[in-house]
Enzyme design. Structure first.
Site: not given
Length: 241
Positions: A115, A145
């Site tokens: 996980h 970004c």
């Protein structure tokens, strides 16, 4: 405690552990379920979703910052340490649903984090990934970004990383002994790993204070904690090998 498998110890060359929140709880890390799963009156299981993140990324990041602080302070318990010590006597692989890194801290060398990991973050859009061991400020953090960064963990409803899952299935399918420790086996697809081991005629041991949905499939059920039980298993290997 392990008397039923004592005469088989020398046959167990490949051991796979499937671990869950129970073993980490013994190091002081809260679980998602029960009273431990509440944070500021929010249900932790509802916060650990992509929908919750997009609805309120700052709130989810505040929760993860608190989880990170708790995890960074936690130390491996005797259960983690016993699993690492077993590497002296057999090939040991840990398939963990936990994101806290305590297996690695205890010395286990082969750990697959099904996980993800709380120390890693990634961009919600681009391929940027990074490992950060300090508290994250300016929430929610932004990627270069311009998009929001998120914890590099698998949330409810998301798929596991396919390379990690393929390796996990492969190890489960080839083990001689699988020990399922501290997991309720309700989260899919990790709860199918004992099935792969059973198909290989592996011995299955469940270590959990409570029954699980797969208790009836086990060769041996130990209704105690991992921290109490696993050091005794190591002692058995020491005496037999």
């Amino acid at each position: 405690m392990f008397e039923l498998i004592e005469d088989q110890i020398t046959k167990f060359k490949k051991i796979v552990f499937v671990t869950g929140a129970g073993i980490s709880q013994e190091s002081g890390i809260p679980t998602f379920r029960g009273n431990d799963g509440l944070w500021r009156n929010y249900d932790a299981m509802k916060l650990a979703t992509i929908d919750a993140f997009y609805d309120n990324p700052k709130l989810v990041w505040e929760w993860y910052n608190e989880r990170r602080r708790n995890i960074f302070q936690a130390k491996p318990n005797s259960g983690h340490i016993a699993i690492a010590e077993l590497e002296k006597y057999a090939e040991v692989v840990v398939l963990t649903q936990n994101i806290d890194g305590l297996h690695q801290k205890s010395g286990s060398s082969k750990v697959l984090e099904l996980h993800g990991s709380i120390v890693k973050i990634k961009c919600s859009v681009c391929d940027y990934r990074e490992e950060i061991l300090t508290e994250i400020t300016n929430l929610p953090p932004l990627c270069k970004c311009g998009n929001i960064l998120r914890p590099d963990v698998v949330w409810f409803g998301e798929s596991l990383p396919q390379d990690v899952w393929q390796n996990a299935m492969n190890f489960a399918s080839k083990c001689d002994l699988m020990i399922i420790a501290g997991t309720s086996l309700v989260v899919s697809p990790a709860n199918t790993l004992p099935i792969y081991a059973k198909q290989n005629n592996a011995t299955l041991i469940e270590i959990n204070p409570e029954n699980t949905t797969m208790s009836g499939e086990m060769n041996l059920e130990i209704r105690k904690t991992s921290a109490e039980s696993l050091p005794k298993l190591v002692s058995l290997f020491k005496n037999k090998l």
